[in-house]
Design a protein around this motif. Structure first.
Motif, PDB file in Angstrom:
ATOM      1  N   ASP A   7      -4.224   7.188   4.004  1.00  0.00           N
ATOM      2  CA  ASP A   7      -4.761   6.782   3.218  1.00  0.00           C
ATOM      3  C   ASP A   7      -5.669   6.443   3.385  1.00  0.00           C
ATOM      4  O   ASP A   7      -6.376   5.206   1.758  1.00  0.00           O
ATOM      5  CB  ASP A   7      -3.805   6.095   2.725  1.00  0.00           C
ATOM      6  CG  ASP A   7      -3.144   4.476   3.036  1.00  0.00           C
ATOM      7  OD1 ASP A   7      -4.292   4.671   4.233  1.00  0.00           O
ATOM      8  OD2 ASP A   7      -2.043   3.636   3.344  1.00  0.00           O
ATOM      9  N   THR A   8      -6.812   6.056   4.082  1.00  0.00           N
ATOM     10  CA  THR A   8      -7.972   5.160   4.046  1.00  0.00           C
ATOM     11  C   THR A   8      -9.392   5.440   5.064  1.00  0.00           C
ATOM     12  O   THR A   8      -8.887   6.095   5.726  1.00  0.00           O
ATOM     13  CB  THR A   8      -7.507   3.619   4.574  1.00  0.00           C
ATOM     14  OG1 THR A   8      -7.135   3.200   3.740  1.00  0.00           O
ATOM     15  CG2 THR A   8      -9.088   2.644   4.299  1.00  0.00           C
ATOM     16  N   SER A  67     -13.301   2.292  -0.450  1.00  0.00           N
ATOM     17  CA  SER A  67     -11.761   2.759  -1.434  1.00  0.00           C
ATOM     18  C   SER A  67     -11.898   2.646  -2.990  1.00  0.00           C
ATOM     19  O   SER A  67     -10.795   2.680  -3.830  1.00  0.00           O
ATOM     20  CB  SER A  67     -11.211   0.889  -1.696  1.00  0.00           C
ATOM     21  OG  SER A  67     -12.964   0.097  -2.351  1.00  0.00           O
ATOM     22  N   PHE A  81      -4.048  -1.074   9.803  1.00  0.00           N
ATOM     23  CA  PHE A  81      -5.470  -1.046  10.694  1.00  0.00           C
ATOM     24  C   PHE A  81      -5.181  -2.704  10.510  1.00  0.00           C
ATOM     25  O   PHE A  81      -5.357  -3.721  10.867  1.00  0.00           O
ATOM     26  CB  PHE A  81      -5.978  -0.715   9.311  1.00  0.00           C
ATOM     27  CG  PHE A  81      -7.390  -1.579   9.662  1.00  0.00           C
ATOM     28  CD1 PHE A  81      -8.348  -1.221  10.392  1.00  0.00           C
ATOM     29  CD2 PHE A  81      -8.225  -2.299   8.707  1.00  0.00           C
ATOM     30  CE1 PHE A  81      -9.511  -1.735  11.113  1.00  0.00           C
ATOM     31  CE2 PHE A  81      -9.359  -2.772   8.649  1.00  0.00           C
ATOM     32  CZ  PHE A  81      -9.809  -2.771   9.375  1.00  0.00           C
ATOM     33  N   GLU A  82      -4.110  -3.188   8.828  1.00  0.00           N
ATOM     34  CA  GLU A  82      -4.311  -4.521   8.864  1.00  0.00           C
ATOM     35  C   GLU A  82      -3.629  -5.290   9.613  1.00  0.00           C
ATOM     36  O   GLU A  82      -3.623  -6.528  10.072  1.00  0.00           O
ATOM     37  CB  GLU A  82      -3.743  -4.887   6.915  1.00  0.00           C
ATOM     38  CG  GLU A  82      -4.680  -4.698   6.126  1.00  0.00           C
ATOM     39  CD  GLU A  82      -6.420  -4.985   5.776  1.00  0.00           C
ATOM     40  OE1 GLU A  82      -6.178  -6.379   6.133  1.00  0.00           O
ATOM     41  OE2 GLU A  82      -6.860  -4.779   5.676  1.00  0.00           O
ATOM     42  N   ILE A 130     -14.968  -0.064   4.030  1.00  0.00           N
ATOM     43  CA  ILE A 130     -13.895   0.457   3.674  1.00  0.00           C
ATOM     44  C   ILE A 130     -14.213   2.138   2.463  1.00  0.00           C
ATOM     45  O   ILE A 130     -14.602   0.568   0.779  1.00  0.00           O
ATOM     46  CB  ILE A 130     -12.765  -0.266   3.193  1.00  0.00           C
ATOM     47  CG1 ILE A 130     -12.652  -1.016   4.756  1.00  0.00           C
ATOM     48  CG2 ILE A 130     -11.619   0.401   2.810  1.00  0.00           C
ATOM     49  CD1 ILE A 130     -11.281  -2.300   5.382  1.00  0.00           C
ATOM     50  N   ASP A 186     -15.745  -5.164   6.248  1.00  0.00           N
ATOM     51  CA  ASP A 186     -14.148  -4.920   5.076  1.00  0.00           C
ATOM     52  C   ASP A 186     -15.233  -4.164   3.640  1.00  0.00           C
ATOM     53  O   ASP A 186     -15.063  -3.453   3.172  1.00  0.00           O
ATOM     54  CB  ASP A 186     -13.513  -5.373   4.998  1.00  0.00           C
ATOM     55  CG  ASP A 186     -12.664  -6.708   5.653  1.00  0.00           C
ATOM     56  OD1 ASP A 186     -11.994  -5.552   6.828  1.00  0.00           O
ATOM     57  OD2 ASP A 186     -12.151  -6.973   6.041  1.00  0.00           O
ATOM     58  N   LYS A 222     -12.898   4.360   6.400  1.00  0.00           N
ATOM     59  CA  LYS A 222     -14.531   2.884   6.639  1.00  0.00           C
ATOM     60  C   LYS A 222     -15.285   3.784   7.260  1.00  0.00           C
ATOM     61  O   LYS A 222     -15.088   4.601   8.857  1.00  0.00           O
ATOM     62  CB  LYS A 222     -13.353   2.082   7.493  1.00  0.00           C
ATOM     63  CG  LYS A 222     -14.499   0.946   7.201  1.00  0.00           C
ATOM     64  CD  LYS A 222     -13.604   0.037   8.337  1.00  0.00           C
ATOM     65  CE  LYS A 222     -14.592  -1.201   8.276  1.00  0.00           C
ATOM     66  NZ  LYS A 222     -14.361  -2.165   9.097  1.00  0.00           N
ATOM     67  N   ASN A 264      -4.375   4.751   8.558  1.00  0.00           N
ATOM     68  CA  ASN A 264      -3.449   4.320   7.351  1.00  0.00           C
ATOM     69  C   ASN A 264      -3.784   2.557   6.809  1.00  0.00           C
ATOM     70  O   ASN A 264      -3.509   2.312   8.247  1.00  0.00           O
ATOM     71  CB  ASN A 264      -1.882   4.771   7.975  1.00  0.00           C
ATOM     72  CG  ASN A 264      -1.045   3.365   6.994  1.00  0.00           C
ATOM     73  OD1 ASN A 264      -0.999   2.416   7.199  1.00  0.00           O
ATOM     74  ND2 ASN A 264       0.041   4.632   6.724  1.00  0.00           N
ATOM     75  N   ARG A 265      -3.870   1.985   6.224  1.00  0.00           N
ATOM     76  CA  ARG A 265      -4.464   0.800   6.224  1.00  0.00           C
ATOM     77  C   ARG A 265      -3.372  -0.209   6.848  1.00  0.00           C
ATOM     78  O   ARG A 265      -3.619  -1.217   6.866  1.00  0.00           O
ATOM     79  CB  ARG A 265      -5.109   0.431   4.529  1.00  0.00           C
ATOM     80  CG  ARG A 265      -4.829  -0.452   4.004  1.00  0.00           C
ATOM     81  CD  ARG A 265      -6.554  -1.075   4.827  1.00  0.00           C
ATOM     82  NE  ARG A 265      -7.324  -1.810   3.968  1.00  0.00           N
ATOM     83  CZ  ARG A 265      -8.086  -1.849   3.011  1.00  0.00           C
ATOM     84  NH1 ARG A 265      -8.169  -1.273   2.395  1.00  0.00           N
ATOM     85  NH2 ARG A 265      -8.495  -3.283   2.779  1.00  0.00           N
ATOM     86  N   GLU A 266      -1.924   0.112   6.285  1.00  0.00           N
ATOM     87  CA  GLU A 266      -1.191  -1.152   6.721  1.00  0.00           C
ATOM     88  C   GLU A 266      -1.301  -0.983   8.184  1.00  0.00           C
ATOM     89  O   GLU A 266      -1.413  -2.341   8.367  1.00  0.00           O
ATOM     90  CB  GLU A 266      -0.127  -0.483   6.314  1.00  0.00           C
ATOM     91  CG  GLU A 266       1.222  -1.882   6.530  1.00  0.00           C
ATOM     92  CD  GLU A 266       3.183  -1.063   6.090  1.00  0.00           C
ATOM     93  OE1 GLU A 266       3.698  -2.065   6.612  1.00  0.00           O
ATOM     94  OE2 GLU A 266       2.511  -0.121   5.250  1.00  0.00           O
TER      95      GLU A 266
END
Length: 138
Positions: free
Chosen positions: A74-75, A102, A127-128, A100, A97, A77, A123-125
């Motif tokens: 979903d992301t 967005s 990654f975080e 990214i 950041d 960068k 997947n952003r989640e």
């Protein structure tokens, strides 16, 4: 005494016919990734959203990417520009950041893409979570 330099490969092709590499990241911890080379992209009209959808379509239709079909990508960068410096982290650059992508409506040219740009897709989640504790496993 003038020296002649070879032109950089990032400037040899027009922005309407670029080649970029999408680094598909399945696992940050285990450094599981696969490169997807996309050719003949028009950076002036292809948007971030278009690139994300094109890469997802390739994952679903090309057998080489079968192991990546269970990831919710979903992301995007930026990873590196042609002839630019790379991060010491082999899977993704944890800093910047602002790299990214967005805004899905921005063109790749507006995001700073040139020929031979590398971009990470993930997947952003996940990654975080990895940023909170960037430990590599084997």
């Amino acid at each position: 005494m003038s020296e002649e330099f070879e032109p950089l490969t990032s400037t040899l092709k027009p922005k309407t016919d670029a080649t970029i590499t999408v680094r598909l990241i399945k696992s940050f911890e285990y450094r599981t990734e696969k490169n997807m080379v996309l050719k003949d992209l028009d950076l002036t009209t292809t948007t971030v959203g278009d690139l994300l959808e094109l890469a997802k379509k390739n994952i679903q239709t090309q057998s080489a990417y079968r192991p990546f079909r269970n990831v919710e990508f979903d992301t995007l960068k930026l990873y590196t520009q042609a002839h630019g410096s790379k991060t010491s982290n082999l899977i993704i650059n944890l800093d910047h950041d602002e790299w990214i992508l967005s805004d899905p409506s921005k063109t790749l040219e507006e995001c700073g893409f040139v020929n031979e740009t590398e971009v990470s897709m993930f997947n952003r989640e996940l990654f975080e979570k990895y940023k909170e504790n960037p430990v590599e496993k084997w």
